[in-house]
Write a protein that holds these residues in place. Sequence first.
Motif, PDB file in Angstrom:
ATOM      1  N   GLN A  95     -26.474 -77.518 -75.283  1.00 43.28           N
ATOM      2  CA  GLN A  95     -27.391 -77.703 -74.172  1.00 43.28           C
ATOM      3  C   GLN A  95     -27.588 -76.389 -73.425  1.00 43.28           C
ATOM      4  N   ARG A  96     -28.714 -76.282 -72.775  1.00 42.60           N
ATOM      5  CA  ARG A  96     -28.980 -75.114 -71.962  1.00 42.60           C
ATOM      6  C   ARG A  96     -28.018 -75.086 -70.773  1.00 42.60           C
ATOM      7  N   GLN A  97     -27.449 -73.919 -70.502  1.00 39.21           N
ATOM      8  CA  GLN A  97     -26.519 -73.773 -69.403  1.00 39.21           C
ATOM      9  C   GLN A  97     -26.901 -72.584 -68.534  1.00 39.21           C
ATOM     10  N   LEU A  98     -26.562 -72.689 -67.264  1.00 32.36           N
ATOM     11  CA  LEU A  98     -26.769 -71.579 -66.345  1.00 32.36           C
ATOM     12  C   LEU A  98     -25.751 -70.493 -66.632  1.00 32.36           C
ATOM     13  N   VAL A  99     -26.220 -69.258 -66.748  1.00 32.91           N
ATOM     14  CA  VAL A  99     -25.352 -68.110 -66.969  1.00 32.91           C
ATOM     15  C   VAL A  99     -25.085 -67.379 -65.661  1.00 32.91           C
ATOM     16  N   ALA A 100     -26.138 -67.060 -64.936  1.00 29.61           N
ATOM     17  CA  ALA A 100     -26.013 -66.323 -63.691  1.00 29.61           C
ATOM     18  C   ALA A 100     -27.257 -66.534 -62.859  1.00 29.61           C
ATOM     19  N   ILE A 101     -27.096 -66.459 -61.549  1.00 29.71           N
ATOM     20  CA  ILE A 101     -28.230 -66.624 -60.651  1.00 29.71           C
ATOM     21  C   ILE A 101     -28.001 -65.780 -59.406  1.00 29.71           C
ATOM     22  N   VAL A 102     -29.075 -65.264 -58.845  1.00 30.13           N
ATOM     23  CA  VAL A 102     -28.990 -64.442 -57.651  1.00 30.13           C
ATOM     24  C   VAL A 102     -30.116 -64.827 -56.702  1.00 30.13           C
ATOM     25  N   THR A 103     -29.800 -64.933 -55.426  1.00 32.71           N
ATOM     26  CA  THR A 103     -30.792 -65.291 -54.421  1.00 32.71           C
ATOM     27  C   THR A 103     -31.574 -64.069 -53.977  1.00 32.71           C
ATOM     28  N   ASP A 104     -32.601 -64.313 -53.174  1.00 28.04           N
ATOM     29  CA  ASP A 104     -33.395 -63.199 -52.657  1.00 28.04           C
ATOM     30  C   ASP A 104     -32.592 -62.305 -51.723  1.00 28.04           C
ATOM     31  N   SER A 105     -31.496 -62.818 -51.171  1.00 23.45           N
ATOM     32  CA  SER A 105     -30.637 -62.020 -50.310  1.00 23.45           C
ATOM     33  C   SER A 105     -29.524 -61.304 -51.069  1.00 23.45           C
ATOM     34  N   GLY A 106     -29.398 -61.564 -52.363  1.00 21.45           N
ATOM     35  CA  GLY A 106     -28.437 -60.855 -53.182  1.00 21.45           C
ATOM     36  C   GLY A 106     -27.159 -61.591 -53.518  1.00 21.45           C
TER      37      GLY A 106
END
Length: 118
Positions: A44-55
């Motif tokens: 299944q597709r999994q989240l690897v990494a994410i970053v917000t607009d504030s960093g």
Amino acid sequence: QEQLVETGGGLVHPGGSLRLSCTASDSIFSANAMGWFRQGPGKQRQLVAIVTDSGAANYVDSVKGRFAISRDNAKNTVYLQMNSLRPEDTAVYYCYVQEIGAGGRTYWGQGTQVTVAS
């Protein structure tokens, strides 16, 4: 036209590095989270990494210490620096953008293949 354009995939040996880039259209609301999902064969597709607009960034445990996500807001671009790559990192990597706020839209890139093999 494509609203997310991603590049940087390829074939590398174990222990090697790749850098993925994803550029978002100016039409996408600037208040957003940008990140990367991946989907390996039969998984299944999994989240690897994410970053917000504030960093603020988050990573799946399996890539902590090896991958680094960053973004350049002026260029509407998110990057994923992948070091010490392992065969289990082999997957199609998809750029992801989620607009923040009521009615915020979700966008997906076309996917780029990352293969780690000898």
